[in-house]
Design an enzyme around this catalytic site. Structure first.
Site, mmCIF file in Angstrom:
data_model
loop_
_atom_site.group_PDB
_atom_site.id
_atom_site.type_symbol
_atom_site.label_atom_id
_atom_site.label_comp_id
_atom_site.label_asym_id
_atom_site.label_seq_id
_atom_site.Cartn_x
_atom_site.Cartn_y
_atom_site.Cartn_z
ATOM 1 N N CYS A 1 36.589 31.659 46.819
ATOM 2 C CA CYS A 1 37.006 31.266 48.154
ATOM 3 C C CYS A 1 37.754 32.487 48.695
ATOM 4 O O CYS A 1 38.569 33.071 47.987
ATOM 5 C CB CYS A 1 37.922 30.051 48.070
ATOM 6 S SG CYS A 1 38.414 29.420 49.666
ATOM 7 N N HIS B 1 47.925 33.968 49.572
ATOM 8 C CA HIS B 1 46.595 33.908 50.196
ATOM 9 C C HIS B 1 46.599 33.125 51.500
ATOM 10 O O HIS B 1 45.581 33.029 52.174
ATOM 11 C CB HIS B 1 45.587 33.281 49.238
ATOM 12 C CG HIS B 1 45.609 31.776 49.177
ATOM 13 N ND1 HIS B 1 46.764 31.059 48.986
ATOM 14 C CD2 HIS B 1 44.605 30.865 49.284
ATOM 15 C CE1 HIS B 1 46.469 29.763 48.966
ATOM 16 N NE2 HIS B 1 45.184 29.619 49.151
ATOM 17 N N HIS C 1 40.182 35.195 46.926
ATOM 18 C CA HIS C 1 41.435 34.689 46.399
ATOM 19 C C HIS C 1 41.288 33.578 45.361
ATOM 20 O O HIS C 1 42.225 32.855 45.093
ATOM 21 C CB HIS C 1 42.409 34.274 47.518
ATOM 22 C CG HIS C 1 41.898 33.268 48.508
ATOM 23 N ND1 HIS C 1 41.971 33.480 49.863
ATOM 24 C CD2 HIS C 1 41.353 32.045 48.352
ATOM 25 C CE1 HIS C 1 41.486 32.428 50.504
ATOM 26 N NE2 HIS C 1 41.106 31.541 49.610
ATOM 27 N N HIS D 1 38.533 25.121 54.995
ATOM 28 C CA HIS D 1 37.645 26.207 55.411
ATOM 29 C C HIS D 1 37.530 26.201 56.939
ATOM 30 O O HIS D 1 37.530 25.152 57.573
ATOM 31 C CB HIS D 1 36.274 26.042 54.773
ATOM 32 C CG HIS D 1 36.296 26.242 53.293
ATOM 33 N ND1 HIS D 1 35.250 25.880 52.474
ATOM 34 C CD2 HIS D 1 37.244 26.762 52.473
ATOM 35 C CE1 HIS D 1 35.556 26.169 51.215
ATOM 36 N NE2 HIS D 1 36.756 26.707 51.196
#
Length: 551
Positions: A173, A474, A399, A278
């Site tokens: 991801c 992140h 990440h 996302h």
């Protein structure tokens, strides 16, 4: 078996796998609510029973590895000040700890984390055989599967272990930043039209199977070659390769180590966004902190850019699940005992460890190609609206990955496997693994916030190399569970509220939008400031969202 029967069987298998994944997501959402309950969260009463309609989450324990709520801790973990924005859990805090644990945080973030099960998870990470230095947690840390999200650990390559729980279910991801020559005024004139074009162009949502038109035989090349495959097939340029971490390809990828079920789940998801946290956001640079670094990245105030956040989709999730099962067996075979079965692992040099690494690296290559497919689709949508306009990659960072790197450990050079679970690589100026154009300033680090506030670009520092194995946060990190966020925002029309603030949202699931609202996240500005005060990053730019596409 006829081709028709075979296709029907494959469709049934994929449907069944997606159904099981959905059930696992429901169980994990339930566990999030239990965690809030045990932590004494003020907005949670009795932990609810799992129910239909619970939404997808990023960390999805599955199968035999679904876990009960965290056990009651054996007394609070001691946290000792250990320097600017650093707190240490000494190795004496728990009998299983091999090394200390270090939390990067300020006093405000620390108070929020004191009741989070993530700290106990961090202490458990220190029990991994071969771990060196300290187990680390970044300021966006929160409870995850195995490792806390925001966790970092380095283990010796020669005699250490690899743990899928230290990498995550959504392997690689990551985040990509694209720059355009457009200005804020250009965007405002076409914002509605662009939002609609992007929503049409970018498949989003749970289990969506509207991927790039590839043949099943292409998947092996995608897994083995990374973005080189996309270049060969016209979805990327050679210039794109130079601006992607590891040039879009992890060496050592072994497509044969990826199961048929994993390939079935990911085959038609290449170039799709997914769901949960996302996103695809059109943003505008509104502040520059480091003019030299910003110039190297060709960023300036008022410029239109794009943040893309997605990973390896169903393929990566299935790879993780497949190898958690294998690692549990391997631990018994190699006599490894750990305080948490979610840390299931195998020696790096063992057949099981090598096979997992090959599969993980292949899934990472799939994720690089997924973000490349999203970039390809975004470029077409922008050209549909604005004509001949270029979207150039500023950088792309992973990440959720583990990589072999060299560091000085106790005065000697050592090759270690650095697990970064919800943590981003942050290499300094001069490092040979970053693009040549960025070597004078350092590797770009992309730190997204939430859809209602802002995101940041930073660069890595030398101190990150000595203190955190070249790693930083992140993102913002969750402040509320998804269920708690939905409860607080019941009855609120978030799409309309964000539109009033100049942010257009397009999503196939408006009802799930509350899970990703600003109040569900820490303020990413606080998180980034802690990283800068700790000396492990330097801020470069801030960007604010204008158009958001969510799953």
């Amino acid at each position: 078996m006829s081709a028709t029967k075979k296709e029907r069987r494959e469709k049934r298998e994929i449907k069944l796998a997606d159904k099981r994944a959905s059930k696992r997501a429901e169980r994990n959402a339930f566990r999030e609510a239990v965690a809030d309950y045990l932590a004494g969260a003020t907005d949670t009463v009795d932990p609810p029973a799992p129910r239909e309609g619970m939404s997808h989450v990023d960390e999805s324990p599955a199968g035999g590895h679904a876990t009960e709520a965290p056990r009651a801790p054996r007394g609070p973990l001691p946290l000792e000040p250990a320097g600017p924005c650093r707190y240490r859990i000494p190795a004496s805090a728990r009998s299983h700890m091999r090394v200390p644990a270090i939390l990067v945080a300020n006093a405000t973030l620390l108070e929020e984390l004191r009741s989070d099960p993530a700290l106990e998870q961090l202490a458990n990470v220190t029990s991994l055989p071969g771990i060196v230095g300290a187990a680390l947690a970044m300021p966006d840390c929160h409870w995850g599967y195995g490792f806390p999200v925001g966790g970092v650990a380095a283990v010796r390559a020669r005699d250490g272990v690899v743990s899928p729980g230290g990498i995550g279910f959504d392997i690689n991801c990551g985040v990509r930043l694209l720059r355009t020559p457009l200005r804020d005024a250009d965007l405002e004139r076409q914002k509605e039209r662009l939002a609609d074009a992007l929503f049409r162009a970018i498949p989003s949502g749970v289990g969506v199977h509207d991927g790039l038109p590839i043949e099943r035989r292409d998947v092996t090349a995608v897994l083995a070659l990374g973005v080189e495959w996309a270049v060969e097939h016209g979805y990327a340029t050679r210039a794109d390769l130079e601006m992607i971490e590891s040039r879009g390809r992890l060496e050592g990828a072994d497509p044969d180590a990826v199961s048929k079920r994993a390939i079935d789940r990911g085959f038609n998801q290449l170039g799709t966004l997914g769901s949960g946290n996302h996103f695809f956001e059109v943003q505008v640079v509104d502040e520059i902190y480091d003019r030299v670094a910003a110039a190297a990245m060709e960023l300036e105030v008022g410029q239109v850019c794009v943040f893309v956040h997605s990973g390896s989709r169903g393929l990566g999730h299935q790879v993780c699940q497949d190898y958690l099962d294998l690692m549990g067996e391997a631990m018994r075979r190699y006599g490894i005992t750990l305080p948490d079965r979610q840390l299931a692992c195998a020696p790096i040099q063992s057949p099981e460890g090598q096979r997992y690494l090959g599969a993980m690296q292949a899934a990472a290559n799939f994720a690089f190609n997924n973000r490349q497919g999203l970039t390809y689709r975004a470029r077409r949508a922008f050209r549909e609206v604005f004509g001949a306009v270029d979207l150039e990659i500023v950088y792309d960072v992973a990440h959720n990955v583990a990589k072999f790197e060299r560091y000085t450990i106790d005065g000697r050079e050592e090759t270690v496997l650095v697990h970064r679970k919800g943590a981003t690589r942050a290499f300094p100026a001069g490092h040979p693994e970053i693009p040549e154009r960025y070597r004078p300033v350092g590797q770009p680090v992309l730190i997204p916030g939430d859809m209602g506030r802002y995101s940041f670009v930073a660069v890595g520092t030398e101190q990150a190399m000595t203190d955190t194995f070249g790693s930083i946060c992140h993102g913002a990190g969750r402040h509320l569970s998804r269920s708690a966020a939905k409860k607080q925002l019941r009855g609120v029309d978030l799409v309309a509220e964000l539109a009033r603030r100049g942010i257009l949202v397009r999503t196939p699931s408006p009802g799930a939008l509350a899970e990703e609202a600003s109040l569900a996240y820490k303020d990413v500005a606080d998180v980034v400031d802690v990283c800068e005060q700790a000396g492990i990053a330097r801020k470069v730019a801030r960007l604010r969202p204008r158009v958001v596409v969510k799953g």
